[in-house]
Design an enzyme around this catalytic site. Structure first.
Site, PDB file in Angstrom:
ATOM      1  CD  GLU A   1      -7.353  -1.925  -3.098  1.00 16.80           C
ATOM      2  OE1 GLU A   1      -6.226  -1.412  -3.282  1.00 16.80           O
ATOM      3  OE2 GLU A   1      -7.790  -2.843  -3.795  1.00 16.80           O
TER       4      GLU A   1
ATOM      5  CB  CYS B   1      -2.909   5.163  -0.497  1.00 21.02           C
ATOM      6  SG  CYS B   1      -3.751   5.078  -2.078  1.00 21.02           S
TER       7      CYS B   1
END
Ligand code: NAD
Length: 456
Positions: free
Chosen positions: A210, A244
């Site tokens: 990720e 993010c």
């Protein structure tokens, strides 16, 4: 240094005893985790306040509530997910039946970042527990208080041979990465993602990565400007931009640029007041290294809003940078802070190749009422996931798999995707002895024509 080989050996022994296999065991552990989170709510707020200056509200919606919601869904669905599934069998194999049997992978390593330091450790852990894996967890050393708290909660809730936390700096991850795991789940930067994948390759360990990247927010002229600005400002400045999937930069239609800028300025003021430094709802930058990196990116000549910084308080005001072009330094790397560069475009046709020429984004946000534009952007640009007419919330649902593509990562999680990611799906075809068609066995002479008819 801590003996990581011993920890992994004890987890492997625990796993091999088969205790994690029944769905009832896993549900019990998820209940324990939920209870531990609820019981430690105040401590979680306090750790996140110390590490990142997050308000309790922000901590609840982005770190605690989201986990409780996920646990609830997983507990409800797990008995169904964990069952073997019957699937059809081609008639040429008659008499036979086929099943897909989910099984745990074994011992998983979970490495987390500092920006949502509780959620991004516990979220993957829910997947590991649901799938029946053991887990070694390595939180980020930068979010020190949360790392300590995660270690304590895990220690009080689970035996070390089942789930354990190993705290420390990147050397600890490197020591862990030398070991053999059955899955590595990594959340962090693209560069470290490459190190993790290279280390995993030595043992052929599968990885879920990720990662990050530059996620665009595209605002076309046929949009609701006030609401678009509100939702972009909210997605950008939550956690002071250290998200993010935050909109990294703004691509706005040139005809609405002025109105959009004005609306963004208004929203920032409505959220954090005239002096965001005094706002209890505006977090701080994680450390001086990131603070200095971000200050470098602020080209003071082009600041049209914000720009105030305070190194002692690790404070950077929500900042808008105008007249940015693709070649500027701020467009080279993920910003990961409260600085929003603004670029303009004239037609959507310009936007698509410009984004496609760069690494695939983790998220993309389009603000447009045109169904045609919505369809074009979603079908012609590759990105991890995103929203139309909003930001961030595609992450906050257990029904959408979350993950990146290309440079922004590989593999998905959340809800069923977590269960699948931490499981192996074993395919088993069971044949009966009561009939055996001799056709498939040698000698093959004279059989090719018929087999072509059957299989072609
Ligand atoms: P990072 O890659 O620096 O660190 C992540 C983890 O890796 C930490 O636990 C750290 O100790 C460890 N680590 C650091 N260097 C290492 C090395 N050389 N070898 C092994 N392990 C090492 O990332 P970060 O600064 O903590 O987080 C920010 C990045 O994470 C941003 O790029 C952001 O976009 C990304 N991110 C992605 C997601 C997502 O869900 N896709 C979520 C949050 C953050």
């Amino acid at each position: 240094m801590i003996d990581v080989s011993r920890i992994i050996a004890s987890q492997r022994a625990f796993f091999n005893r088969g205790e994690t296999r029944p769905a009832t065991f896993r549900i019990e552990q998820l209940r324990k985790l939920k209870q531990a989170i609820v019981q430690n709510e105040q401590e979680i707020y306090s750790a996140l306040q110390q590490d990142l200056g997050k308000s309790d509200f922000e901590s609840y919606i982005t770190e605690i509530g989201i986990l409780l919601e996920e646990i609830k869904t997983v507990i409800r669905k797990l008995p169904q997910w964990a069952k073997a599934k019957r699937v059809p069998t081609p008639w040429v194999h008659f008499p036979a039946s086929s099943r897909i049997i989910p099984e745990p992978l074994g011992v998983a390593l979970i490495i987390g970042p500092w920006n949502y330091p509780f959620q991004l450790i516990m979220g993957p852990l829910i997947g590991a527990i649901a799938a029946g894996d053991c887990a070694v967890i390595k939180p980020s050393e930068f979010s020190e208080q949360t790392s300590r708290l995660v270690a304590r909660i895990v220690k009080e809730t689970f035996p070390e041979a089942y789930i354990t936390v190993v705290e420390g700096e990147s050397q600890i991850s490197q020591a862990l990465l030398k070991e053999r795991f059955d899955l590595i789940f990594f959340t962090g930067s693209v560069n470290v993602g490459k190190i993790v994948m290279a280390a995993a390759a030595r043992h052929l360990t599968p990885v879920i990565l990720e990662l990050g990247g530059k996620s665009p927010a595209i605002v076309d002229r046929d949009t609701n400007i006030r609401l678009s600005a509100r939702r972009i400002a909210s997605g950008k400045f939550i956690n002071a931009g250290q998200t993010c999937i935050a909109p990294d930069y703004l691509l706005v239609h040139h005809q609405i640029r002025d109105r959009m800028v004005q609306a963004l300025q208004q929203q920032i003021e409505l959220f954090f007041g005239k002096s965001p430094a005094a706002s209890p709802d505006y977090p701080k930058i994680i450390n001086t290294r990131h603070f200095d990196r971000l200050v470098e990116l602020i080209d003071s000549g082009r600041v049209i809003h914000g720009g105030k910084v305070d190194r002692d308080a690790l404070f950077i005001e929500p900042t808008l940078i105008d007249a940015v072009s693709w070649d500027d330094a701020i467009m080279a790397e993920e910003i990961f802070g409260p600085v929003l560069p603004i670029l303009t475009f004239e037609t959507i046709e310009q936007v698509i190749p410009a984004i496609n020429a760069r690494p695939k984004p983790l998220a993309l946000y389009l603000f447009s009422n045109s169904r045609k534009t919505q369809n074009r952007i979603t079908s012609e640009i590759s990105y991890g996931g995103g929203c139309i007419n909003d930001t961030l919330i595609h992450l906050a649902t257990p029904h959408l798999p979350f993950g990146g593509v290309g440079d922004s990562g590989m593999g998905n999680y959340h809800g069923k995707a977590s269960f699948d990611g931490f499981s192996h799906h074993k395919s088993v075809l069971t044949k009966s002895f009561w009939f055996d068609n001799p056709f498939r066995y040698p000698p093959f002479k004279g059989k090719l024509k018929l087999v072509k008819k059957i299989m072609g």
